[in-house]
Design a protein around this motif. Structure first.
Motif, PDB file in Angstrom:
ATOM      1  N   THR A  71      63.379  41.973  76.978  1.00 36.93           N
ATOM      2  CA  THR A  71      62.996  42.684  75.756  1.00 36.93           C
ATOM      3  C   THR A  71      63.818  43.966  75.688  1.00 36.93           C
ATOM      4  N   ILE A  72      64.330  44.274  74.517  1.00 36.83           N
ATOM      5  CA  ILE A  72      65.209  45.424  74.337  1.00 36.83           C
ATOM      6  C   ILE A  72      64.672  46.294  73.215  1.00 36.83           C
ATOM      7  N   ARG A  73      64.532  47.582  73.509  1.00 35.24           N
ATOM      8  CA  ARG A  73      64.116  48.555  72.506  1.00 35.24           C
ATOM      9  C   ARG A  73      65.245  49.552  72.296  1.00 35.24           C
ATOM     10  N   THR A  74      65.623  49.750  71.054  1.00 33.97           N
ATOM     11  CA  THR A  74      66.751  50.630  70.727  1.00 33.97           C
ATOM     12  C   THR A  74      66.234  51.938  70.139  1.00 33.97           C
ATOM     13  N   THR A  75      66.798  53.048  70.627  1.00 34.04           N
ATOM     14  CA  THR A  75      66.406  54.377  70.148  1.00 34.04           C
ATOM     15  C   THR A  75      67.654  55.213  69.909  1.00 34.04           C
ATOM     16  N   ASN A  76      67.696  55.912  68.783  1.00 34.15           N
ATOM     17  CA  ASN A  76      68.762  56.877  68.534  1.00 34.15           C
ATOM     18  C   ASN A  76      68.309  58.243  69.049  1.00 34.15           C
ATOM     19  N   LEU A  77      69.170  58.896  69.795  1.00 33.09           N
ATOM     20  CA  LEU A  77      68.846  60.214  70.331  1.00 33.09           C
ATOM     21  C   LEU A  77      70.120  61.027  70.446  1.00 33.09           C
ATOM     22  N   ARG A  78      69.979  62.237  70.962  1.00 30.67           N
ATOM     23  CA  ARG A  78      71.141  63.121  71.139  1.00 30.67           C
ATOM     24  C   ARG A  78      71.267  63.513  72.602  1.00 30.67           C
ATOM     25  N   ALA A  79      72.507  63.682  73.028  1.00 29.17           N
ATOM     26  CA  ALA A  79      72.788  63.952  74.432  1.00 29.17           C
ATOM     27  C   ALA A  79      72.145  65.260  74.872  1.00 29.17           C
ATOM     28  N   VAL A 116      70.391  51.974  79.015  1.00 28.56           N
ATOM     29  CA  VAL A 116      71.832  52.009  78.781  1.00 28.56           C
ATOM     30  C   VAL A 116      72.112  52.986  77.652  1.00 28.56           C
ATOM     31  N   TYR A 117      73.027  53.935  77.892  1.00 28.60           N
ATOM     32  CA  TYR A 117      73.356  54.962  76.906  1.00 28.60           C
ATOM     33  C   TYR A 117      74.803  54.786  76.461  1.00 28.60           C
ATOM     34  N   VAL A 118      74.996  54.723  75.145  1.00 35.25           N
ATOM     35  CA  VAL A 118      76.315  54.518  74.572  1.00 35.25           C
ATOM     36  C   VAL A 118      76.525  55.536  73.456  1.00 35.25           C
ATOM     37  N   PRO A 119      77.678  56.239  73.414  1.00 32.98           N
ATOM     38  CA  PRO A 119      77.967  57.108  72.263  1.00 32.98           C
ATOM     39  C   PRO A 119      77.860  56.308  70.971  1.00 32.98           C
ATOM     40  N   ARG A 120      77.246  56.894  69.957  1.00 29.48           N
ATOM     41  CA  ARG A 120      76.928  56.109  68.780  1.00 29.48           C
ATOM     42  C   ARG A 120      78.166  55.597  68.042  1.00 29.48           C
ATOM     43  N   ASP A 121      79.304  56.288  68.172  1.00 24.14           N
ATOM     44  CA  ASP A 121      80.499  55.774  67.510  1.00 24.14           C
ATOM     45  C   ASP A 121      81.075  54.563  68.236  1.00 24.14           C
ATOM     46  N   LEU A 122      80.522  54.247  69.426  1.00 22.72           N
ATOM     47  CA  LEU A 122      80.932  53.053  70.149  1.00 22.72           C
ATOM     48  C   LEU A 122      79.839  51.995  70.155  1.00 22.72           C
ATOM     49  N   GLU A 123      78.767  52.249  69.415  1.00 23.78           N
ATOM     50  CA  GLU A 123      77.631  51.337  69.443  1.00 23.78           C
ATOM     51  C   GLU A 123      78.059  49.933  69.053  1.00 23.78           C
ATOM     52  N   PRO A 124      77.728  48.926  69.848  1.00 22.13           N
ATOM     53  CA  PRO A 124      78.136  47.560  69.532  1.00 22.13           C
ATOM     54  C   PRO A 124      77.361  46.999  68.351  1.00 22.13           C
ATOM     55  N   LEU A 148      78.229  61.443  80.484  1.00 18.67           N
ATOM     56  CA  LEU A 148      78.979  60.837  79.383  1.00 18.67           C
ATOM     57  C   LEU A 148      80.194  61.666  78.972  1.00 18.67           C
ATOM     58  N   LYS A 149      80.297  62.895  79.515  1.00 14.98           N
ATOM     59  CA  LYS A 149      81.385  63.820  79.177  1.00 14.98           C
ATOM     60  C   LYS A 149      81.428  64.079  77.668  1.00 14.98           C
ATOM     61  N   VAL A 150      80.273  64.438  77.136  1.00 13.65           N
ATOM     62  CA  VAL A 150      80.160  64.713  75.704  1.00 13.65           C
ATOM     63  C   VAL A 150      79.523  66.088  75.515  1.00 13.65           C
ATOM     64  N   ARG A 151      79.573  66.561  74.282  1.00 14.59           N
ATOM     65  CA  ARG A 151      78.928  67.826  73.947  1.00 14.59           C
ATOM     66  C   ARG A 151      77.418  67.620  73.833  1.00 14.59           C
ATOM     67  N   ALA A 152      76.693  68.718  74.016  1.00 18.26           N
ATOM     68  CA  ALA A 152      75.250  68.669  73.811  1.00 18.26           C
ATOM     69  C   ALA A 152      74.947  68.197  72.397  1.00 18.26           C
ATOM     70  N   ARG A 153      73.945  67.360  72.267  1.00 16.86           N
ATOM     71  CA  ARG A 153      73.445  66.839  71.000  1.00 16.86           C
ATOM     72  C   ARG A 153      74.406  65.832  70.348  1.00 16.86           C
ATOM     73  N   THR A 154      75.363  65.307  71.114  1.00 15.60           N
ATOM     74  CA  THR A 154      76.193  64.213  70.599  1.00 15.60           C
ATOM     75  C   THR A 154      75.291  63.007  70.323  1.00 15.60           C
ATOM     76  N   PRO A 155      75.436  62.339  69.169  1.00 17.95           N
ATOM     77  CA  PRO A 155      74.600  61.175  68.861  1.00 17.95           C
ATOM     78  C   PRO A 155      74.829  60.032  69.853  1.00 17.95           C
TER      79      PRO A 155
END
Length: 224
Positions: free
Chosen positions: A90-98, A133-141, A106-113
């Motif tokens: 079972t997979i639950r997807t959530t949008n959040l900020r770094a 599993v955390y993925v930058p949103r611009d790379l979201e599959p 992830l080597k991203v800025r704070a609050r990156t989507p």
């Protein structure tokens, strides 16, 4: 001289391993066991906790303590778990900020989507593993993730043993006194950009990690 809790645990362990208490059998109630062993309920519970930590019994809320059925061993190797048959995920997807340690991982800025995929796997009725599993949103599959993620050129893994959080213990139906195997995997592409951070939590009573090192011929010649 062994303590009372160790003496009680040893007696129950012997009854389980010799088959006098069968897999799936419900143990007598804790007050009844405490009376049988002539100890206090806290002492009895401490003895049961030892057997829970060994994976011999499990406590099901509202039902009691049961002898656990034989557990299938899980092996984590090269980014995958085996055996991986008969899995229901079972997979639950959530949008959040770094935030927190996801920022340096992830080597991203704070609050990156980001997109978080919370994945809980079962084999039959038994929880198998828990992953975030955390993925930058611009790379979201476009589809739900199955890892290892394509395009990775480098992967770093950190393996630790620790006690589960309350959420992990509940999801995996574990005693909070039973250690889990926690694996943090960071994958980057050929440019060095981190494309995924995965956190995998495995039950410590049936999980192991296997790592294989491959040496090239040149490396072997240099070692001579």
């Amino acid at each position: 001289m062994p303590s009372l809790r160790h003496t009680i645990a040893a007696d129950l362990r012997a009854r389980i391993t010799t088959g006098r208490l069968k897999a799936g059998a419900r143990l007598p109630s804790e007050p009844q066991l405490a009376a049988d062993y002539k100890v206090s309920t806290p002492t009895l519970r401490n003895a049961l906790a030892l057997l829970q930590a060994e994976g011999l019994i499990e406590k099901i809320h509202g039902k009691g303590n049961f002898v656990r059925r034989p557990l299938r061993r899980l092996t984590y190797t090269e980014g995958r778990l085996t055996p991986d048959v008969d899995l229901h995920v079972t997979i639950r997807t959530t949008n959040l900020r770094a935030r927190g340690d996801l920022i340096p991982l992830l080597k991203v800025r704070a609050r990156t989507p980001l997109t978080e995929f919370l994945c809980l796997a079962h084999q039959g009725e038994r929880p198998h593993s828990l992953a975030r599993v955390y993925v930058p949103r611009d790379l979201e599959p476009a589809e739900l993730p199955w890892w290892p993620r394509p395009g990775r050129a480098e992967t770093r893994e950190l393996v630790t043993a620790r006690l589960p959080t309350a959420e992990e213990a509940s999801a995996l139906r574990l005693s909070t006194s039973l250690a889990v195997l926690a694996i943090t995997r960071v994958s980057a592409d050929i440019t060095g950009r981190v494309i995924e951070v995965a956190r995998l939590t495995l039950p410590g009573d049936r999980a192991e990690a296997l790592f294989t090192t491959h040496h090239t011929i040149e490396e072997m010649r240099m070692e001579r």
